[in-house]
Design a protein around this motif. Structure first.
Motif, PDB file in Angstrom:
ATOM      1  N   ALA A   1       2.843 -10.846   5.706  1.00  0.00           N
ATOM      2  CA  ALA A   1       3.914 -11.324   4.811  1.00  0.00           C
ATOM      3  C   ALA A   1       5.017 -11.876   5.589  1.00  0.00           C
ATOM      4  CB  ALA A   1       4.434 -10.055   3.974  1.00  0.00           C
ATOM      5  N   VAL A   2       5.508 -11.377   6.650  1.00  0.00           N
ATOM      6  CA  VAL A   2       6.531 -11.743   7.626  1.00  0.00           C
ATOM      7  C   VAL A   2       6.007 -13.195   7.997  1.00  0.00           C
ATOM      8  CG1 VAL A   2       7.992 -11.616   9.503  1.00  0.00           C
ATOM      9  CG2 VAL A   2       7.665  -9.461   7.884  1.00  0.00           C
ATOM     10  N   GLU A   3       4.889 -13.312   8.419  1.00  0.00           N
ATOM     11  CA  GLU A   3       4.360 -14.503   9.147  1.00  0.00           C
ATOM     12  C   GLU A   3       4.374 -15.610   8.335  1.00  0.00           C
ATOM     13  OE1 GLU A   3       0.722 -13.808  11.588  1.00  0.00           O
ATOM     14  OE2 GLU A   3       1.974 -12.401  12.710  1.00  0.00           O
ATOM     15  N   ALA A   4       3.888 -15.132   7.106  1.00  0.00           N
ATOM     16  CA  ALA A   4       3.843 -16.116   5.640  1.00  0.00           C
ATOM     17  C   ALA A   4       5.136 -16.632   5.400  1.00  0.00           C
ATOM     18  CB  ALA A   4       3.052 -15.827   4.805  1.00  0.00           C
ATOM     19  N   ALA A   5       6.084 -15.867   5.184  1.00  0.00           N
ATOM     20  CA  ALA A   5       7.326 -16.183   4.902  1.00  0.00           C
ATOM     21  C   ALA A   5       8.125 -16.901   6.104  1.00  0.00           C
ATOM     22  CB  ALA A   5       8.158 -14.749   4.588  1.00  0.00           C
ATOM     23  N   LEU A   6       8.128 -16.859   7.200  1.00  0.00           N
ATOM     24  CA  LEU A   6       8.417 -17.601   8.275  1.00  0.00           C
ATOM     25  C   LEU A   6       8.015 -18.994   8.271  1.00  0.00           C
ATOM     26  CD1 LEU A   6       8.967 -14.872  10.984  1.00  0.00           C
ATOM     27  CD2 LEU A   6      10.694 -16.184   9.765  1.00  0.00           C
ATOM     28  N   ALA A   7       6.342 -19.046   8.197  1.00  0.00           N
ATOM     29  CA  ALA A   7       5.772 -20.366   8.035  1.00  0.00           C
ATOM     30  C   ALA A   7       6.201 -21.301   6.949  1.00  0.00           C
ATOM     31  CB  ALA A   7       4.133 -20.029   7.922  1.00  0.00           C
TER      32      ALA A   7
ATOM     33  N   TYR B   1      -0.121 -14.665  -2.337  1.00  0.00           N
ATOM     34  CA  TYR B   1      -0.570 -14.617  -1.314  1.00  0.00           C
ATOM     35  C   TYR B   1      -1.458 -13.357  -1.573  1.00  0.00           C
ATOM     36  CZ  TYR B   1       2.111 -17.759   1.132  1.00  0.00           C
ATOM     37  OH  TYR B   1       3.025 -18.899   1.626  1.00  0.00           O
ATOM     38  N   LEU B   2      -2.823 -13.039  -0.989  1.00  0.00           N
ATOM     39  CA  LEU B   2      -3.551 -11.549  -0.748  1.00  0.00           C
ATOM     40  C   LEU B   2      -4.030 -11.559   0.457  1.00  0.00           C
ATOM     41  CD1 LEU B   2      -4.695  -9.465  -2.759  1.00  0.00           C
ATOM     42  CD2 LEU B   2      -6.535 -10.868  -3.136  1.00  0.00           C
ATOM     43  N   PHE B   3      -3.285 -10.551   1.172  1.00  0.00           N
ATOM     44  CA  PHE B   3      -3.594 -10.248   2.529  1.00  0.00           C
ATOM     45  C   PHE B   3      -4.264  -9.056   2.536  1.00  0.00           C
ATOM     46  CE2 PHE B   3       0.857 -12.103   2.605  1.00  0.00           C
ATOM     47  CZ  PHE B   3       0.617 -13.326   3.190  1.00  0.00           C
ATOM     48  N   THR B   4      -5.136  -8.706   3.655  1.00  0.00           N
ATOM     49  CA  THR B   4      -5.912  -7.716   3.790  1.00  0.00           C
ATOM     50  C   THR B   4      -5.401  -6.788   4.986  1.00  0.00           C
ATOM     51  OG1 THR B   4      -7.387  -8.856   5.128  1.00  0.00           O
ATOM     52  CG2 THR B   4      -8.063  -8.790   2.863  1.00  0.00           C
ATOM     53  N   GLY B   5      -6.001  -5.484   4.986  1.00  0.00           N
ATOM     54  CA  GLY B   5      -5.564  -4.563   6.213  1.00  0.00           C
ATOM     55  C   GLY B   5      -4.615  -3.499   5.589  1.00  0.00           C
ATOM     56  N   SER B   6      -4.185  -2.590   6.811  1.00  0.00           N
ATOM     57  CA  SER B   6      -3.193  -1.694   6.503  1.00  0.00           C
ATOM     58  C   SER B   6      -1.982  -2.030   6.096  1.00  0.00           C
ATOM     59  CB  SER B   6      -3.216  -0.837   7.915  1.00  0.00           C
ATOM     60  OG  SER B   6      -2.356  -1.734   8.713  1.00  0.00           O
ATOM     61  N   ARG B   7      -1.433  -0.980   5.712  1.00  0.00           N
ATOM     62  CA  ARG B   7       0.095  -1.494   4.914  1.00  0.00           C
ATOM     63  C   ARG B   7       0.789  -2.214   6.025  1.00  0.00           C
ATOM     64  NH1 ARG B   7       3.965   0.470   1.736  1.00  0.00           N
ATOM     65  NH2 ARG B   7       6.154   0.485   2.276  1.00  0.00           N
ATOM     66  N   GLU B   8       0.840  -1.921   7.403  1.00  0.00           N
ATOM     67  CA  GLU B   8       1.368  -2.628   8.577  1.00  0.00           C
ATOM     68  C   GLU B   8       0.862  -3.966   8.636  1.00  0.00           C
ATOM     69  OE1 GLU B   8       2.484  -2.274  13.261  1.00  0.00           O
ATOM     70  OE2 GLU B   8       1.760  -0.457  12.328  1.00  0.00           O
TER      71      GLU B   8
ATOM     72  N   GLY C   1       0.835  -1.269  -0.038  1.00  0.00           N
ATOM     73  CA  GLY C   1       0.082  -0.186  -0.024  1.00  0.00           C
ATOM     74  C   GLY C   1       0.801   1.290  -0.091  1.00  0.00           C
ATOM     75  N   PRO C   2       0.007   2.524  -0.132  1.00  0.00           N
ATOM     76  CA  PRO C   2      -1.093   2.600  -0.254  1.00  0.00           C
ATOM     77  C   PRO C   2      -1.977   2.369  -1.268  1.00  0.00           C
ATOM     78  CG  PRO C   2      -0.173   4.621  -0.390  1.00  0.00           C
ATOM     79  CD  PRO C   2       1.006   3.706  -0.183  1.00  0.00           C
ATOM     80  N   GLY C   3      -1.175   2.055  -2.397  1.00  0.00           N
ATOM     81  CA  GLY C   3      -2.095   1.888  -3.691  1.00  0.00           C
ATOM     82  C   GLY C   3      -1.672   0.548  -4.278  1.00  0.00           C
ATOM     83  N   GLY C   4      -2.378   0.117  -5.357  1.00  0.00           N
ATOM     84  CA  GLY C   4      -1.967  -0.857  -6.179  1.00  0.00           C
ATOM     85  C   GLY C   4      -0.926  -0.600  -7.391  1.00  0.00           C
ATOM     86  N   ASP C   5      -0.642  -1.287  -8.520  1.00  0.00           N
ATOM     87  CA  ASP C   5       0.329  -1.232  -9.452  1.00  0.00           C
ATOM     88  C   ASP C   5      -0.439  -0.711 -10.548  1.00  0.00           C
ATOM     89  OD1 ASP C   5      -0.663  -3.322 -10.481  1.00  0.00           O
ATOM     90  OD2 ASP C   5       1.224  -4.484  -9.860  1.00  0.00           O
ATOM     91  N   GLU C   6       0.247  -0.516 -11.584  1.00  0.00           N
ATOM     92  CA  GLU C   6      -0.234  -0.171 -13.035  1.00  0.00           C
ATOM     93  C   GLU C   6      -0.966  -1.243 -13.704  1.00  0.00           C
ATOM     94  OE1 GLU C   6       4.208  -0.805 -13.566  1.00  0.00           O
ATOM     95  OE2 GLU C   6       3.014   0.083 -11.966  1.00  0.00           O
ATOM     96  N   PHE C   7      -0.501  -2.626 -13.185  1.00  0.00           N
ATOM     97  CA  PHE C   7      -1.129  -3.760 -13.994  1.00  0.00           C
ATOM     98  C   PHE C   7      -2.420  -4.212 -13.153  1.00  0.00           C
ATOM     99  CE2 PHE C   7       3.757  -3.997 -14.126  1.00  0.00           C
ATOM    100  CZ  PHE C   7       3.467  -3.768 -15.481  1.00  0.00           C
ATOM    101  N   GLY C   8      -3.028  -3.524 -12.247  1.00  0.00           N
ATOM    102  CA  GLY C   8      -4.277  -3.830 -11.777  1.00  0.00           C
ATOM    103  C   GLY C   8      -4.043  -4.602 -10.276  1.00  0.00           C
ATOM    104  N   ASN C   9      -2.783  -5.053 -10.096  1.00  0.00           N
ATOM    105  CA  ASN C   9      -2.926  -6.005  -8.730  1.00  0.00           C
ATOM    106  C   ASN C   9      -3.222  -5.067  -7.416  1.00  0.00           C
ATOM    107  OD1 ASN C   9      -1.737  -8.237  -9.853  1.00  0.00           O
ATOM    108  ND2 ASN C   9       0.092  -7.031 -10.231  1.00  0.00           N
ATOM    109  N   PRO C  10      -4.078  -5.674  -6.777  1.00  0.00           N
ATOM    110  CA  PRO C  10      -4.491  -5.043  -5.717  1.00  0.00           C
ATOM    111  C   PRO C  10      -3.307  -4.843  -4.367  1.00  0.00           C
ATOM    112  CG  PRO C  10      -5.416  -7.239  -5.523  1.00  0.00           C
ATOM    113  CD  PRO C  10      -4.685  -6.925  -6.845  1.00  0.00           C
TER     114      PRO C  10
END
Length: 64
Positions: A52-58, A39-46, A11-20
């Protein structure tokens, strides 16, 4: 040796290819395998960064 990589859109925005915001790719490589996952995570930037950190460690732990 082991490598773990993380890239994506926190965040705060997606990219020019339409990825959210929340789209994250995590990679893992060792002497035996090389994998990547999307992965597609939700919530704030933090929130996205923390998930992402939790998923990478898992992912790392799943191959150990």
């Amino acid at each position: 040796d082991i490598a773990v990589s993380v890239t994506g859109l926190a965040g705060p925005g997606g990219d020019e290819f339409g990825n959210p915001v929340g789209t994250v790719y995590i990679g893992y490589a060792d002497a035996i395998r090389c994998v990547s996952r999307k992965y597609l995570f939700t919530g704030s930037r933090e929130d996205v960064r923390n998930q992402a950190v939790e998923a990478a460690l898992a992912l790392l732990l799943s191959y150990q």
